[in-house]
Design an enzyme around this catalytic site. Structure first.
Site, PDB file in Angstrom:
ATOM      1  N   ASP A  91       0.811  -1.225   0.000  1.00  0.00           N
ATOM      2  CA  ASP A  91       0.000   0.000   0.000  1.00  0.00           C
ATOM      3  C   ASP A  91       0.844   1.275   0.000  1.00  0.00           C
ATOM      4  OD1 ASP A  91       0.761  -0.836   2.624  1.00  0.00           O
ATOM      5  OD2 ASP A  91      -0.698   0.536   3.517  1.00  0.00           O
ATOM      6  N   GLU A 151      -0.656  -1.879   5.206  1.00  0.00           N
ATOM      7  CA  GLU A 151       0.257  -1.829   6.369  1.00  0.00           C
ATOM      8  C   GLU A 151       0.114  -0.511   7.114  1.00  0.00           C
ATOM      9  OE1 GLU A 151       3.134  -1.254   9.145  1.00  0.00           O
ATOM     10  OE2 GLU A 151       3.147   0.013   7.368  1.00  0.00           O
TER      11      GLU A 151
HETATM   12 ZN   LIG Z   1       4.982   3.881   6.519  1.00  0.00          ZN
HETATM   13 ZN   LIG Z   2       6.296   1.063   5.703  1.00  0.00          ZN
END
Ligand SMILES: [Zn+2]
Ligand SMILES: [Zn+2]
Length: 404
Positions: A91, A151
């Site tokens: 991401d 994440e």
């Molecule tokens: Zn980050």
């Molecule tokens: Zn990262």
């Protein structure tokens, strides 16, 4: 097999890994640049997922999609009871980048930018996948390639991946993951056994007073004065309630109140983060924050809302897995490329969710160089990597899956 022969095979394998990383360097650069140009924020990585699935399929790797975004590749080696998982996050951040130095591949999607290096993590792992497919005869058991979403945003794609049960069904035994690191020179590997990265929790606070004319404070309950006291008292939590040998951070990062110079507002809103290495310490801080709010705000006749959003657990590197990272790094690149860290850092990473169930190790891959102007910190609009990191990164990642 004699030890000498075994060592010879190992060193042959090391040179093959390095050669292969060189061979696929251009591929990794082009993947990274494609993803960098087309970033997608957490849990919206639809195009990125399609792109990765397509790459894996072209390599002849079996693919799975246990979550809406993100995906998994499974490489079957020689039959053996050995399942190693490698993890990349895919991401981008919800921000605009300063892409001046990256003009050829700067983000074309406003409000999304790969300023944490996850584009590079994905490219590195696709490079490792190519290497592993070429050296498939050397794989005992299975390699599971995790391309996880989200994440950067709670609840964490790592958590969702674990909750999907897919990795447990694959029988994963060990897990390895990396993060590009602008603090280390390109190609260096840095890690340590035990705590490596902190547990980040988030706090949201509203303090409600009674608004009114700034010239008549006695008729109001001034939430700004209360907020000032609360923040100052929060600073005593780490200095006076936490064991001095235990690292902890309490930061209020955002405070909003008021509209003009002569009005006492009704409320103050604050956002903050708490960094620790254990849930117990985090819960102690939570309790102290609540007690301070109660004492200060309610004592003055105001009221408050307090939310403590539990973030990712701390990264805690298992010993044998960490040794494996260090040994493999030394074998491939020599002792000089390895940095054995003394202390953890206070940043957080959702790789920790995998470590809750599987022994694993997380490590940093240096990505800084003057030429690439890649010393900017993570999440800075100018964040960049020196792509030569892939030469080390892909060889090491593949090596972790290949070598016993
Ligand atoms: Zn980050
Ligand atoms: Zn990262």
């Amino acid at each position: 097999m004699s030890i000498e022969l075994n060592e010879k095979i190992m060193s042959d394998l090391s040179s093959q890994l390095k050669k292969k990383a060189e061979e696929y360097f251009d591929y990794m650069v082009s993947v990274r640049r494609h993803l960098h140009k087309n970033p997608e924020v957490s849990y919206k990585e639809y195009d990125t997922t399609e792109f990765i699935l397509n790459e894996l399929k072209q390599m002849g790797i079996e693919t799975h999609r246990p979550l809406e975004t993100g995906c998994i590749g499974v490489i079957e080696g020689k039959p053996a009871d050995r399942v190693i998982a490698l993890r990349a996050d895919i991401d981008a951040l919800a921000m605009d980048e300063d892409g001046e130095a990256k003009h050829e591949f700067k983000s074309v999607r406003p409000g999304a930018a790969h300023c944490c290096g996850h584009d590079a993590h994905t490219a590195n792992m696709l490079g490792a996948a190519k290497i592993l497919m070429d050296l498939k005869d050397h794989i005992s058991g299975k390699v599971v390639l995790i391309f996880q979403p989200g994440e950067e945003k709670l609840p964490g794609g790592g958590r969702l991946m674990m909750e999907s049960g897919f990795l447990q069904k694959q029988g994963v035994q060990k897990v390895f993951g990396l993060h590009m690191n602008p603090n280390y020179e390109v190609g260096k590997i840095a890690t340590k056994t035990g705590p490596l990265m902190a547990r980040p929790d988030e706090v949201e606070i509203e303090i409600y007073g009674k608004g009114g004319h700034a010239a008549s404070p006695h008729e109001t309950i001034d939430p700004i004065v209360l907020a000032a006291q609360v923040i100052t008292q929060f600073q005593t939590i780490v200095s006076r309630n936490i064991n001095p040998t235990e690292p902890a951070v309490v930061t209020i990062g955002k405070i909003n109140a008021g509209s003009t110079y002569n009005v006492i507002p009704e409320k103050v809103k604050m956002l903050g983060t708490v960094r620790t290495f254990s849930r117990d310490t985090a819960m102690l801080i939570k309790a102290r924050m609540e007690a301070i709010l109660k004492g200060v705000v309610e004592g003055a006749g105001g009221r408050f809302d307090f939310r403590f959003n539990e973030g990712y657990p701390a990264i805690d590197n298992e010993e044998t897995c960490t040794q494996k990272v260090m040994e493999t790094a030394k074998e491939l690149f020599g002792e000089d490329q390895l940095i054995e860290l003394d202390t953890p850092i206070m940043g957080g990473e959702d790789f920790a969710f995998y470590q809750q169930e599987f022994p694993g190790a997380f490590y940093f891959l240096g990505s800084r160089s003057e030429e690439a102007d890649s010393g900017w910190s993570w999440h800075h609009p100018k964040y960049n990597i020196d792509e030569r990191a892939f030469l080390t990164g892909a060889a090491l990642m593949a090596g972790l899956a290949l070598k016993e």
